[in-house]
Write an enzyme that holds these catalytic residues in place. Structure first.
Site, mmCIF file in Angstrom:
data_model
loop_
_atom_site.group_PDB
_atom_site.id
_atom_site.type_symbol
_atom_site.label_atom_id
_atom_site.label_comp_id
_atom_site.label_asym_id
_atom_site.label_seq_id
_atom_site.Cartn_x
_atom_site.Cartn_y
_atom_site.Cartn_z
ATOM 1 C CE LYS A 23 -1.920 1.885 3.736
ATOM 2 N NZ LYS A 23 -1.651 3.400 3.913
ATOM 3 C CG ASN A 24 2.437 2.765 3.364
ATOM 4 O OD1 ASN A 24 1.219 3.096 3.458
ATOM 5 N ND2 ASN A 24 2.962 2.673 4.794
ATOM 6 C CB CYS A 122 -4.319 12.341 11.865
ATOM 7 S SG CYS A 122 -4.254 10.615 11.497
ATOM 8 N NE ARG A 127 -0.034 10.410 10.928
ATOM 9 C CZ ARG A 127 -0.323 9.517 9.733
ATOM 10 N NH1 ARG A 127 -0.704 9.819 8.598
ATOM 11 N NH2 ARG A 127 0.286 8.104 9.978
ATOM 12 N N PRO A 128 2.155 17.139 11.837
ATOM 13 C CG PRO A 128 4.102 17.941 12.573
ATOM 14 C CD PRO A 128 3.214 16.806 12.680
ATOM 15 C CG ASP A 312 2.620 1.700 9.571
ATOM 16 O OD1 ASP A 312 2.572 2.542 10.193
ATOM 17 O OD2 ASP A 312 2.934 1.871 8.388
ATOM 18 N NE ARG A 404 -7.109 4.734 5.431
ATOM 19 C CZ ARG A 404 -5.956 5.642 6.021
ATOM 20 N NH1 ARG A 404 -6.471 5.790 7.377
ATOM 21 N NH2 ARG A 404 -5.066 5.850 5.550
HETATM 22 C C1 UD1 Z 1 4.315 6.859 6.322
HETATM 23 C C2 UD1 Z 1 3.312 5.817 6.161
HETATM 24 C C3 UD1 Z 1 2.739 5.478 7.464
HETATM 25 C C4 UD1 Z 1 3.901 5.305 8.210
HETATM 26 C C5 UD1 Z 1 4.805 6.365 8.431
HETATM 27 C C6 UD1 Z 1 6.213 6.343 9.130
HETATM 28 C C7 UD1 Z 1 2.361 5.947 3.982
HETATM 29 C C8 UD1 Z 1 1.070 6.283 2.856
HETATM 30 N N1 UD1 Z 1 2.199 6.216 5.347
HETATM 31 O O1 UD1 Z 1 3.369 8.024 6.834
HETATM 32 O O2 UD1 Z 1 2.042 4.218 7.274
HETATM 33 O O3 UD1 Z 1 3.411 4.990 9.634
HETATM 34 O O4 UD1 Z 1 5.225 6.821 7.241
HETATM 35 O O5 UD1 Z 1 6.805 5.061 8.956
HETATM 36 O O6 UD1 Z 1 3.307 5.759 3.188
HETATM 37 N N2 UD1 Z 1 6.686 15.183 10.611
HETATM 38 C C9 UD1 Z 1 6.791 16.335 10.743
HETATM 39 N N3 UD1 Z 1 6.749 17.379 9.789
HETATM 40 C C10 UD1 Z 1 6.456 17.065 8.954
HETATM 41 C C11 UD1 Z 1 6.208 15.798 8.291
HETATM 42 C C12 UD1 Z 1 6.275 14.657 9.366
HETATM 43 O O7 UD1 Z 1 6.963 16.564 12.087
HETATM 44 O O8 UD1 Z 1 6.352 18.235 7.836
HETATM 45 C C13 UD1 Z 1 6.712 13.896 11.661
HETATM 46 C C14 UD1 Z 1 5.393 13.367 11.896
HETATM 47 O O9 UD1 Z 1 4.592 13.912 12.658
HETATM 48 C C15 UD1 Z 1 5.716 11.984 12.540
HETATM 49 C C16 UD1 Z 1 7.167 11.705 11.899
HETATM 50 O O10 UD1 Z 1 7.473 12.977 11.081
HETATM 51 O O11 UD1 Z 1 6.125 12.164 13.944
HETATM 52 C C17 UD1 Z 1 7.104 10.719 10.838
HETATM 53 O O12 UD1 Z 1 6.162 10.947 9.751
HETATM 54 P P1 UD1 Z 1 6.273 10.517 8.289
HETATM 55 O O13 UD1 Z 1 7.406 9.497 8.178
HETATM 56 O O14 UD1 Z 1 6.315 11.669 7.473
HETATM 57 O O15 UD1 Z 1 4.972 9.578 8.158
HETATM 58 P P2 UD1 Z 1 3.857 9.725 6.969
HETATM 59 O O16 UD1 Z 1 4.910 9.774 5.680
HETATM 60 O O17 UD1 Z 1 2.858 10.364 6.970
#
Ligand code: UD1
Length: 425
Positions: A23-24, A122, A127-128, A312, A404
């Site tokens: 999926k990811n 969320c 999730r910023p 995950d 999902r």
């Molecule tokens: C992706 C995966 C999700 C997985 C996660 C971590 C998909 C569709 N989803 O989510 O299943 O659990 O990776 O392996 O692929 N953060 C910030 N600022 C930003 C962006 C992120 O602080 O601008 C922080 C988030 O709040 C979180 C951390 O970075 O604490 C990791 O998040 P991130 O790796 O970005 O997760 P996703 O890509 O949303």
């Protein structure tokens, strides 16, 4: 009307399970197809509601999408986006699936303009999007945040950028690769995510004519090109789905073979399951998982970016540890508030206390059956696993969370002897 899942547990799992496409990996790769006018053919895309949600969004942006039904086992979908017709991703879509925020990259690159909803609160944390906004600005994109939307526009080509991430965010790394592939000059991202899904996206972009090197390491270099072309790509197997079934057998006992997996991508989980008392043998695309007694050794884990323990799989591993022979802790380092499964696991009789970002678990001998409610995607899998081990009939509600991200999970479990039914509530 909503579906629920009913499980009569306390039966070992025996059989073979074919692992679906990731999926990811599918989501960013589908979005990358919006970067070219030409046709992109992707096979092994899993049948999930997140994929359908993204297909609807991409169609609304101007993508022509065709599902090829001729392949029995691998879903092949072709995407052709001659022109971007619309540049908005609504609150309804981005709220449902945060990954839809990533369409901002192709919209800005090809249309010069985008209006994309802020992901907002969320269930598994705040999730910023600060890293995304900072990349957009530094690449020359004009930003305006109002009424819950990011309004982005650019007149010229994107500027190349040398960027260092504070945390190796998966989504931000995907986003950077898409933007930088078409930027003017050479870009570098440091402290990049090393997840296999990042490698898959970079491989796909390279097939489309991008010039990316270093993916799979913490420093990725991207030489911007003028435009990207069509390509064919096959989605790699879902390591989270594979890990979920491996944990399930470790909980219920039994013997299953996972086919079409990449064992290297869940090496750490395999080692931990072996320490817990599960027998695992692997070959190139297969894992055999055997658990022939009821003793589960308790182990402490902390989630971390790849190759660390995946967040995950945290909920699923907690179900296993809740049946462990001693005490253990699980520390969640990626998302705050990703512990909503704890109160539901308690309904099965689990003994878990929360202390900040750590769950303190005292193993119990067995679970009792219970009615429970799924709270998010991965948490729902932890409840399915718990119900599979509990004596008697359990019901799991709000399984739209499960749909999902898990392709036909009840059929796959049924084929291994589980008593599991989907019903109307
Ligand atoms: C992706 C995966 C999700 C997985 C996660 C971590 C998909 C569709 N989803 O989510 O299943 O659990 O990776 O392996 O692929 N953060 C910030 N600022 C930003 C962006 C992120 O602080 O601008 C922080 C988030 O709040 C979180 C951390 O970075 O604490 C990791 O998040 P991130 O790796 O970005 O997760 P996703 O890509 O949303």
């Amino acid at each position: 009307v909503m579906d629920l899942i009913e499980i009569i547990g306390n039966k070992p799992l025996e059989g073979k399970i074919k692992i679906s496409g990731s999926k990811n990996a599918s989501l960013p790769i589908m979005i990358a197809s919006l970067l070219t006018k030409e046709k992109v053919e992707i096979d092994n895309i899993p049948n999930l509601s997140d994929v359908s949600t993204l297909i609807d969004l991409m169609k609304s942006l101007g993508a022509d999408i065709e599902l090829d039904q001729s392949l029995k086992f691998k879903r092949k979908i072709s995407f052709t986006t001659r022109e971007i017709l619309h540049s908005e991703a609504s609150y309804d879509l981005v709220r449902k699936m945060r990954a839809s925020f990533w369409v901002l990259a192709p919209l800005i690159v090809r249309y010069g303009e985008a209006k994309v909803s802020l992901p907002g609160g969320c269930a598994i944390g705040i999730r910023p999007i600060d890293f995304y906004l900072s990349i957009l600005k530094k690449m020359g994109v004009k930003l305006d945040l109002k009424e819950g939307y990011v309004h982005a526009s650019i007149k010229n080509r994107l500027k190349s950028l040398n960027f260092s991430l504070d945390f190796p965010s998966v989504g931000v790394t995907h986003f950077f690769l898409m933007m930088a592939s078409l930027a003017d000059g050479k870009s570098i991202i440091k402290n990049a995510a090393r997840e296999p899904e990042v490698v898959a996206l970079a491989d796909m972009l390279n097939k489309m004519g991008a010039k990316i090197t270093g993916h799979g390491t913490s420093t990725i270099s991207i030489d911007g090109v003028g435009n990207l072309n069509g390509a064919k790509f096959s989605i790699p197997p879902d390591r989270i789905e594979a890990g979920t079934f491996a944990i399930a057998v470790s909980v219920t006992g039994g013997n299953i073979s996972l086919d079409g997996v990449n064992p290297n991508e869940i090496l750490l989980l395999s080692n931990l399951l072996q320490q817990s008392g599960t027998k695992i043998t692997t070959s190139k695309n297969q894992m055999k998982i055997k658990k022939d007694n009821h003793i589960i050794n308790s182990i402490d884990i902390s989630t971390a970016p790849y190759p660390g323990f995946p967040t995950d799989l945290q909920a699923q591993f907690m179900t296993l540890m809740a049946l462990g022979n001693g005490k253990s802790y699980i520390k969640e380092n990626i998302f705050e508030n990703r512990f909503m499964h704890v109160q539901e696991l308690a309904r099965f009789g689990a003994n878990i206390k929360l202390k900040g970002d750590t769950a303190l678990i005292k193993g119990v001998k067995e679970f009792n059956s219970a009615p429970v409610m799924a709270t998010d995607l991965r948490a729902s899998a932890s409840l399915i696993i718990a119900a599979l081990s509990a004596k008697g009939k359990s019901t799991i509600r709000r399984i739209y969370h499960l749909d999902r991200g898990f392709d036909k999970i009840e059929n796959k479990l049924k084929s291994c002897g589980a008593k599991i039914e989907r019903k109307r509530d």
